[in-house]
Design a protein around this motif. Structure first.
Motif, PDB file in Angstrom:
ATOM      1  N   PHE A  65      28.971  35.229  36.465  1.00  0.00           N
ATOM      2  CA  PHE A  65      28.338  36.014  37.519  1.00  0.00           C
ATOM      3  C   PHE A  65      27.196  36.854  36.946  1.00  0.00           C
ATOM      4  O   PHE A  65      26.095  36.899  37.499  1.00  0.00           O
ATOM      5  CB  PHE A  65      29.367  36.921  38.206  1.00  0.00           C
ATOM      6  N   VAL A 117      36.037  37.472  45.925  1.00  0.00           N
ATOM      7  CA  VAL A 117      35.646  36.256  45.209  1.00  0.00           C
ATOM      8  C   VAL A 117      36.700  35.188  45.500  1.00  0.00           C
ATOM      9  O   VAL A 117      37.897  35.455  45.471  1.00  0.00           O
ATOM     10  CB  VAL A 117      35.487  36.496  43.682  1.00  0.00           C
ATOM     11  N   TYR A 119      37.808  31.358  44.244  1.00  0.00           N
ATOM     12  CA  TYR A 119      37.546  30.471  43.108  1.00  0.00           C
ATOM     13  C   TYR A 119      38.644  29.438  42.974  1.00  0.00           C
ATOM     14  O   TYR A 119      39.718  29.560  43.549  1.00  0.00           O
ATOM     15  CB  TYR A 119      37.380  31.272  41.816  1.00  0.00           C
ATOM     16  N   TRP A 136      33.397  29.207  41.575  1.00  0.00           N
ATOM     17  CA  TRP A 136      33.646  30.492  42.208  1.00  0.00           C
ATOM     18  C   TRP A 136      32.508  30.867  43.150  1.00  0.00           C
ATOM     19  O   TRP A 136      31.407  30.328  43.069  1.00  0.00           O
ATOM     20  CB  TRP A 136      33.818  31.576  41.148  1.00  0.00           C
ATOM     21  N   CYS A 137      32.791  31.807  44.045  1.00  0.00           N
ATOM     22  CA  CYS A 137      31.789  32.317  44.977  1.00  0.00           C
ATOM     23  C   CYS A 137      32.154  33.750  45.357  1.00  0.00           C
ATOM     24  O   CYS A 137      33.284  34.016  45.769  1.00  0.00           O
ATOM     25  CB  CYS A 137      31.725  31.443  46.228  1.00  0.00           C
ATOM     26  N   VAL A 138      31.206  34.655  45.216  1.00  0.00           N
ATOM     27  CA  VAL A 138      31.389  36.047  45.627  1.00  0.00           C
ATOM     28  C   VAL A 138      30.809  36.179  47.032  1.00  0.00           C
ATOM     29  O   VAL A 138      29.629  35.928  47.254  1.00  0.00           O
ATOM     30  CB  VAL A 138      30.693  37.020  44.644  1.00  0.00           C
ATOM     31  N   CYS A 151      31.206  31.755  51.762  1.00  0.00           N
ATOM     32  CA  CYS A 151      32.010  31.161  50.686  1.00  0.00           C
ATOM     33  C   CYS A 151      33.162  30.287  51.200  1.00  0.00           C
ATOM     34  O   CYS A 151      34.151  30.080  50.519  1.00  0.00           O
ATOM     35  CB  CYS A 151      32.553  32.234  49.751  1.00  0.00           C
TER      36      CYS A 151
END
Length: 156
Positions: A65, A117, A119, A136-138, A151
C-alpha cells in the motif's frame, strides 16, 4: 498454385473461401500423442489447501500500500494499524479451484481516517507461482478502479 488463386478469383470470394476451407477439411486427421510425445512431469495442479491465516498478510499489505501510494499516486498515505481482522470465506467455490482465504479488516491510515481493507491470500499465487500471493483493496482508495465498485471485486 497461381492457377488455383486465379480460379478462386473467378469463382468469387464466397465460393473461393468455401473451396479453400473444403480442401483444408480433408487434411490429415489429428491423432493422440504416443508415449514418447507425452510430457511426464506436468501432471496438473496439485493444491493442498494450506493457506496462511488472515494475520499473515498484514505486513505485505502495509508495504505494498505504501509503495503504491508513493510511487503511482504521489501520496504519503501509509497504514498505521489494523483492527477487526476476520475471515470472510475459505475456498468459496468448488474444491478444484485455486485455494484462497478471503479476509477483511479495518485499517487506520496516517491521515486519521478509518477504512476497510478486503484481501485474499492465494496458494501458489506469489511471483511466478512461488509462495502465497496477496490481492487487496482499501475501500475508498481504489484509484485505478481495479476492484470497483467499493472493492466488491476483492471479496468472494
Amino acid at each position: 498454385m497461381r492457377d488455383l488463386f486465379r480460379s478462386l478469383k473467378r469463382l468469387g470470394l464466397g465460393a473461393g473461401l468455401g473451396v479453400l476451407f473444403g480442401l483444408l477439411a480433408f487434411g490429415q486427421a489429428a491423432q493422440a500423442a504416443n508415449p514418447m510425445e507425452l510430457n511426464f512431469w506436468l501432471s496438473g495442479p496439485n493444491y493442498e489447501g494450506r493457506v496462511k491465516g488472515c494475520e499473515a498478510a498484514l505486513g505485505t499489505i502495509s508495504y505494498q500500500f505504501q509503495e503504491k501510494e508513493s510511487r503511482f499516486w504521489n501520496s504519503a498515505l501509509q497504514i498505521t494499524g489494523f483492527g477487526q481482522i476476520h475471515e470472510t470465506a475459505f475456498r468459496p467455490w468448488q474444491s478444484d479451484n485455486i485455494p484462497r482465504r478471503y479476509c477483511s479488516a479495518d485499517v487506520m491510515l496516517n491521515d486519521g481516517k478509518l477504512r476497510t481493507v478486503h484481501y485474499s491470500i492465494i496458494e501458489d499465487g506469489g511471483f511466478a507461482g512461488f509462495g502465497q500471493g496477496v490481492e487487496w483493496c482499501v475501500t475508498g482508495l481504489d484509484r485505478n478502479w481495479a476492484y470497483n465498485p467499493a472493492c466488491r471485486a476483492a471479496r468472494p
